[in-house]
Scaffold this motif. Structure first.
Motif, PDB file in Angstrom:
ATOM      1  N   UNK A 262       7.431  32.616  53.222  1.00 58.49           N
ATOM      2  CA  UNK A 262       8.846  32.888  53.002  1.00 58.49           C
ATOM      3  C   UNK A 262       9.717  31.732  53.478  1.00 58.49           C
ATOM      4  N   UNK A 263       9.357  31.144  54.630  1.00 60.40           N
ATOM      5  CA  UNK A 263      10.198  30.076  55.182  1.00 60.40           C
ATOM      6  C   UNK A 263       9.867  28.697  54.608  1.00 60.40           C
ATOM      7  N   UNK A 264       8.742  28.591  53.912  1.00 57.93           N
ATOM      8  CA  UNK A 264       8.295  27.273  53.436  1.00 57.93           C
ATOM      9  C   UNK A 264       9.286  26.562  52.513  1.00 57.93           C
ATOM     10  N   UNK A 265       9.880  27.233  51.507  1.00 62.40           N
ATOM     11  CA  UNK A 265      10.810  26.504  50.617  1.00 62.40           C
ATOM     12  C   UNK A 265      11.993  25.887  51.370  1.00 62.40           C
ATOM     13  N   UNK A 266      12.627  26.669  52.225  1.00 60.36           N
ATOM     14  CA  UNK A 266      13.764  26.150  52.981  1.00 60.36           C
ATOM     15  C   UNK A 266      13.353  25.096  53.983  1.00 60.36           C
ATOM     16  N   UNK A 267      12.189  25.274  54.600  1.00 60.00           N
ATOM     17  CA  UNK A 267      11.691  24.287  55.557  1.00 60.00           C
ATOM     18  C   UNK A 267      11.405  22.961  54.853  1.00 60.00           C
ATOM     19  N   UNK A 268      10.843  23.046  53.656  1.00 61.12           N
ATOM     20  CA  UNK A 268      10.568  21.830  52.879  1.00 61.12           C
ATOM     21  C   UNK A 268      11.868  21.126  52.491  1.00 61.12           C
ATOM     22  N   UNK A 269      12.887  21.903  52.147  1.00 58.79           N
ATOM     23  CA  UNK A 269      14.173  21.321  51.778  1.00 58.79           C
ATOM     24  C   UNK A 269      14.815  20.610  52.966  1.00 58.79           C
TER      25      UNK A 269
END
Length: 340
Positions: free
Chosen positions: A9-16
């Motif tokens: 769940x947190x991966x997309x925002x963390x990658x951004x």
């Protein structure tokens, strides 16, 4: 929720936020290549880039969990690691009266700046951020104190952006003050240590005057930085107490101080007693800086640029008047202690 599912769940925002942080470091290298130095600190640059991305491209809801994680958890870890960079050993190099005077200057400056900010119509939290940033150590103080007082993204970004500009201006203006007012080298070193925000900026402001000014300014600045621990500790207690009183809940002593403040103070104590090897200090500081830049990118990705712009004039006025007040209080200390 299982760890794997939460990570997804947190991966997309963390990658951004990580991508914005990489752009920040690339921009910093470009700055150094063109100008020979860092004119805009990575913390401020990360926020600016994050705001640009958020303004140009509306973010999908899937990015929000990772952005929130970066802005909160990663920042708290960075604050803990920051404690390893601060040692009480600087106290050995200064007299008791100077140490007491520096503490008094910080307290008076925080009180005066907070009053100025409130008179100019700033929110209590924004006034507190500017007060602590100007009075202690600029961006580092603002970043450390924002989660303690539960400041909003717009308030934190505004405080960081406008005090950063003022900090750069102080580096250029202080040497002019020395050459035209007739201060001694020792007096100037104390004044620079008390008024300039960051340690590298103290070095930049005192280098034109000489080695004694550099040494004096650095020691005074390090003692001033040590005030960060007690200040965030007290603000943590005040915030928790006020929140509990507002909600009508009882508070327990274990909940008074956030975990990352305890961690920050713990690592500072370990460093002061020589229990953290010197070989680990630089890597821990580097990790703290990287996590802070990522967190600031997340902060920028959460900011409504109109809110920051709306507060601009008042923040600049508050920060400028605050720096002037700090300068007057600092000069009064120099006179009172008869520093030559």
């Amino acid at each position: 929720m299982p760890l794997f599912q939460r990570s997804a769940i947190i991966l997309p925002g963390l990658a951004l936020t990580g991508a914005v942080a990489l752009l920040t470091y690339a921009g910093e290298r470009l700055e150094i290549g063109i100008f020979g130095g860092r004119w805009i600190e990575s913390i401020v640059l990360a926020i600016a880039l994050g705001i640009v991305v958020c303004t140009v491209t509306p973010l999908k809801p899937t990015f929000r969990p990772g952005i929130d994680f970066s802005a909160k958890i990663l920042l708290e870890i960075a604050i803990v690691l920051l404690g390893a960079s601060i040692s009480l050993s600087a106290i050995d190099q200064a007299g008791v009266w100077l140490i007491a005077g520096i503490a008094i200057v910080v307290v008076l400056s925080i009180a005066a700046t907070y009053a100025i900010g409130r008179l100019l119509g700033l929110s209590p939290k924004l006034a507190t951020l500017i007060a602590c940033g100007n009075s202690i150590c600029g961006n580092s103080a603002i970043v450390a104190i924002a989660p303690v007082i539960e400041a909003g993204s717009e308030e934190t970004a505004a405080a960081l952006a406008f005090t950063a500009v003022l900090g750069i201006a102080a580096v250029f203006l202080l040497p002019l003050l020395y050459f035209h007012v007739g201060m001694s080298v020792g007096q100037y070193g104390v004044l620079a240590g008390l008024t300039v925000y960051a340690v590298p900026q103290v070095l930049a402001a005192t280098a034109p005057v000489g080695l004694l000014a550099v040494q004096t300014g650095t020691v005074v600045k390090l003692i001033r930085v040590l005030m960060l621990g007690p200040v965030i500790f007290l603000l943590g207690i005040i915030t928790k107490t006020e929140t509990a009183a507002t909600d009508g809940h009882m508070i327990h002593h274990r909940s008074l101080v956030p975990w990352f403040i305890s961690g920050f103070l713990g690592l500072m104590a370990l460093r002061s007693f020589g229990l953290i090897p010197d070989t680990l200090v630089a890597p821990m500081a580097l990790v703290s800086n990287i996590l802070t830049v990522i967190a600031m990118a997340a902060l920028g990705l959460s900011v409504n640029i109109r809110s920051v712009a709306h507060a601009g004039g008042r923040v600049i006025a508050a920060a400028t008047l605050s720096l002037m007040a700090l300068g007057i209080i600092s000069y009064a200390l120099i006179a009172a202690l008869q520093i030559h």
